[in-house]
Design a protein around this motif. Structure first.
Motif, PDB file in Angstrom:
ATOM      1  N   TRP A 195       0.799  -1.322  -0.040  1.00  0.00           N
ATOM      2  CA  TRP A 195       0.042   0.053  -0.072  1.00  0.00           C
ATOM      3  C   TRP A 195       0.839   1.092  -0.021  1.00  0.00           C
ATOM      4  O   TRP A 195       0.058   2.252  -0.170  1.00  0.00           O
ATOM      5  N   LYS A 196       2.085   1.116   0.279  1.00  0.00           N
ATOM      6  CA  LYS A 196       3.105   2.219   0.247  1.00  0.00           C
ATOM      7  C   LYS A 196       2.404   3.229   1.319  1.00  0.00           C
ATOM      8  O   LYS A 196       1.913   2.825   2.418  1.00  0.00           O
ATOM      9  N   MET A 197       2.754   4.493   0.983  1.00  0.00           N
ATOM     10  CA  MET A 197       2.286   5.299   2.012  1.00  0.00           C
ATOM     11  C   MET A 197       0.963   6.058   1.533  1.00  0.00           C
ATOM     12  O   MET A 197       0.649   7.471   1.554  1.00  0.00           O
ATOM     13  N   GLY A 238      14.359  -4.510   0.500  1.00  0.00           N
ATOM     14  CA  GLY A 238      15.086  -4.011  -0.730  1.00  0.00           C
ATOM     15  C   GLY A 238      14.138  -3.391  -1.666  1.00  0.00           C
ATOM     16  O   GLY A 238      14.381  -3.507  -3.006  1.00  0.00           O
ATOM     17  N   HIS A 239      12.723  -2.930  -1.482  1.00  0.00           N
ATOM     18  CA  HIS A 239      11.815  -2.251  -2.427  1.00  0.00           C
ATOM     19  C   HIS A 239      12.333  -1.206  -3.147  1.00  0.00           C
ATOM     20  O   HIS A 239      13.377  -0.464  -2.606  1.00  0.00           O
ATOM     21  N   SER A 240      12.478  -1.099  -4.489  1.00  0.00           N
ATOM     22  CA  SER A 240      13.140  -0.178  -5.252  1.00  0.00           C
ATOM     23  C   SER A 240      13.157   1.173  -4.774  1.00  0.00           C
ATOM     24  O   SER A 240      14.029   2.044  -4.785  1.00  0.00           O
ATOM     25  N   TYR A 273      10.749  -9.895  -8.431  1.00  0.00           N
ATOM     26  CA  TYR A 273      11.310  -9.353  -9.705  1.00  0.00           C
ATOM     27  C   TYR A 273      10.513  -7.936 -10.139  1.00  0.00           C
ATOM     28  O   TYR A 273       9.375  -8.196 -10.424  1.00  0.00           O
ATOM     29  N   GLU A 274      10.899  -6.703  -9.611  1.00  0.00           N
ATOM     30  CA  GLU A 274      10.214  -5.470  -9.768  1.00  0.00           C
ATOM     31  C   GLU A 274      10.980  -4.534 -10.801  1.00  0.00           C
ATOM     32  O   GLU A 274      11.815  -3.831 -10.097  1.00  0.00           O
ATOM     33  N   PRO A 275      10.936  -4.438 -12.155  1.00  0.00           N
ATOM     34  CA  PRO A 275      11.814  -3.842 -12.692  1.00  0.00           C
ATOM     35  C   PRO A 275      11.452  -2.347 -12.438  1.00  0.00           C
ATOM     36  O   PRO A 275      10.080  -1.837 -12.411  1.00  0.00           O
ATOM     37  N   ILE A 294       7.334   0.095 -12.226  1.00  0.00           N
ATOM     38  CA  ILE A 294       6.871   0.439 -10.865  1.00  0.00           C
ATOM     39  C   ILE A 294       6.026   1.861 -10.807  1.00  0.00           C
ATOM     40  O   ILE A 294       6.577   2.975 -11.061  1.00  0.00           O
ATOM     41  N   GLY A 295       4.744   1.616 -10.665  1.00  0.00           N
ATOM     42  CA  GLY A 295       3.826   3.023 -10.716  1.00  0.00           C
ATOM     43  C   GLY A 295       3.838   3.755 -11.931  1.00  0.00           C
ATOM     44  O   GLY A 295       3.510   4.869 -11.848  1.00  0.00           O
ATOM     45  N   THR A 296       4.227   3.171 -13.266  1.00  0.00           N
ATOM     46  CA  THR A 296       4.450   3.933 -14.289  1.00  0.00           C
ATOM     47  C   THR A 296       3.358   3.721 -15.179  1.00  0.00           C
ATOM     48  O   THR A 296       3.249   4.306 -16.255  1.00  0.00           O
ATOM     49  N   GLY A 323       4.949  -4.746 -11.178  1.00  0.00           N
ATOM     50  CA  GLY A 323       5.342  -3.392 -12.010  1.00  0.00           C
ATOM     51  C   GLY A 323       4.043  -3.241 -12.724  1.00  0.00           C
ATOM     52  O   GLY A 323       4.045  -4.082 -13.889  1.00  0.00           O
ATOM     53  N   SER A 324       3.005  -2.474 -12.273  1.00  0.00           N
ATOM     54  CA  SER A 324       1.942  -2.036 -12.851  1.00  0.00           C
ATOM     55  C   SER A 324       1.273  -3.264 -13.256  1.00  0.00           C
ATOM     56  O   SER A 324       0.505  -3.432 -14.422  1.00  0.00           O
ATOM     57  N   VAL A 325       1.107  -4.283 -12.266  1.00  0.00           N
ATOM     58  CA  VAL A 325       0.109  -5.369 -12.429  1.00  0.00           C
ATOM     59  C   VAL A 325      -1.326  -4.752 -12.407  1.00  0.00           C
ATOM     60  O   VAL A 325      -1.625  -4.272 -11.316  1.00  0.00           O
ATOM     61  N   ILE A 380       1.825  -6.198  -5.638  1.00  0.00           N
ATOM     62  CA  ILE A 380       0.940  -5.280  -6.555  1.00  0.00           C
ATOM     63  C   ILE A 380       0.794  -3.945  -5.684  1.00  0.00           C
ATOM     64  O   ILE A 380       0.898  -3.947  -4.528  1.00  0.00           O
ATOM     65  N   GLY A 381       1.178  -2.758  -6.395  1.00  0.00           N
ATOM     66  CA  GLY A 381       1.248  -1.472  -5.677  1.00  0.00           C
ATOM     67  C   GLY A 381      -0.371  -0.691  -5.783  1.00  0.00           C
ATOM     68  O   GLY A 381      -1.082  -1.038  -5.092  1.00  0.00           O
ATOM     69  N   GLY A 382      -0.306   0.027  -6.929  1.00  0.00           N
ATOM     70  CA  GLY A 382      -1.641   0.732  -7.316  1.00  0.00           C
ATOM     71  C   GLY A 382      -2.806   0.050  -7.291  1.00  0.00           C
ATOM     72  O   GLY A 382      -3.817   0.445  -6.555  1.00  0.00           O
ATOM     73  N   ALA A 383      -2.779  -1.075  -7.688  1.00  0.00           N
ATOM     74  CA  ALA A 383      -3.978  -1.805  -7.848  1.00  0.00           C
ATOM     75  C   ALA A 383      -4.521  -2.623  -6.514  1.00  0.00           C
ATOM     76  O   ALA A 383      -5.523  -3.194  -6.361  1.00  0.00           O
TER      77      ALA A 383
HETATM   78  C1  PEP Z   1       5.111  -1.927  -6.101  1.00  0.00           C
HETATM   79  O1  PEP Z   1       5.038  -0.958  -5.354  1.00  0.00           O
HETATM   80  O2  PEP Z   1       5.822  -2.858  -5.537  1.00  0.00           O
HETATM   81  C2  PEP Z   1       4.551  -2.035  -7.399  1.00  0.00           C
HETATM   82  C3  PEP Z   1       4.702  -3.053  -8.248  1.00  0.00           C
HETATM   83  O3  PEP Z   1       3.761  -0.846  -7.799  1.00  0.00           O
HETATM   84  P1  PEP Z   1       2.702  -0.736  -9.102  1.00  0.00           P
HETATM   85  O4  PEP Z   1       2.074  -2.158  -9.040  1.00  0.00           O
HETATM   86  O5  PEP Z   1       1.956   0.462  -8.735  1.00  0.00           O
HETATM   87  O6  PEP Z   1       3.772  -0.605 -10.113  1.00  0.00           O
END
Ligand code: PEP
Length: 248
Positions: A10-12, A92-94, A164-166, A170-172, A209-211, A230-233
């Motif tokens: 969920w990040k911040m 180690g999140h990017s 694996y998170e290119p 991420i969030g792009t 990465g934007s899943v 998963i971040g945003g979603a």
């Molecule tokens: C993440 O923050 O680890 C991530 C993958 O974000 P998003 O799904 O938004 O790209």
């Protein structure tokens, strides 16, 4: 057969009310065919752990200190995460590597702390766009994974999830294609296999990465992709749950 894993970082974002509603919806949904984890901000962990007690949903911190305890203002230890009921943690999140300059060595020490305290570390690795465009993707992810193998030993990977998170995805909104992601997952698995083929065969390597609900199934269908971070979603229960369903 590796059981799929889906985590929501969920990040911040959000509020106590949002965290409670989101966790409630995920617990209610019964996602038993897949291992699900949620990573709320630190202040909401205790309540999330209480809400998930008795379910199969794991709750985790988004980061952990590399130190056991002491004068490290602002840090949260693995023992503290365990103490409030967490079962897992990101390492180690990017965004930590990029904005907080975490080195491979620090990330490895964080993974070791998590393991010592019975938390499942989710080790994030991934290259930046410059590194990919410069032909250095394999060198970067292999260095990041290698630092943890060297520090914790290959047997530790029986308890580690690799993500694996290119960084460029991420969030792009720019997702790695299933073939691009599969290529890196296979590389990571073969690196593990060069130390121990059995452990390599059972380690979950998930993609982040934007899943989104629309691309999850195709990504998760790849031979070496064992789910997603998963971040945003993950901030919308319906989206996150449909990604979990794509993994199950
Ligand atoms: C993440 O923050 O680890 C991530 C993958 O974000 P998003 O799904 O938004 O790209």
């Amino acid at each position: 057969m590796r059981r799929k894993w889906v985590g929501g970082n969920w990040k911040m974002h959000g509020s106590r009310a949002m965290a409670s509603a989101l966790v409630g919806a995920i617990v209610e949904a019964k996602t038993d065919t897949v291992d699900v984890a949620v990573f709320p901000p630190f202040p909401y962990l205790r309540e999330a752990c209480a809400a998930c007690a008795g379910s199969r949903i794991a709750v985790g911190g988004q980061d952990v200190s590399e130190h056991e305890s002491g004068a490290f203002t602002g840090e949260v230890s693995a023992a503290m995460l365990r103490d409030v009921g967490c079962g897992t943690v990101l390492a180690g999140h990017s965004e930590r590597r990029q904005y907080h300059h975490e080195s491979d060595g620090q990330v490895a020490a964080k993974v070791a702390q998590a393991l010592t305290h019975g938390l499942t570390p989710v080790l994030c690795v991934g290259e930046t766009l410059d590194e990919r465009d410069g032909g250095r993707m394999a060198e970067v992810v292999s260095r990041q994974l290698g630092a943890v193998i060297a520090h914790c030993g290959i047997v530790a990977f029986e308890r580690i999830v690799v993500a694996y998170e290119p960084v460029w995805a991420i969030g792009t909104g720019r997702t790695a294609s299933p073939a691009q992601a599969q290529e890196v997952h296979a590389l990571l698995r073969s690196q593990l296999a060069s130390d121990d083929a059995r452990i390599a065969g059972s380690t979950r390597i998930v993609y982040g990465g934007s899943v989104k609900p629309g691309n999850a199934a195709e990504l998760f269908a790849q031979a070496d992709i064992d789910g997603g971070l998963i971040g945003g979603a993950a901030l919308q229960a319906t989206d996150f749950l449909s990604i979990c369903a794509a993994a199950g």
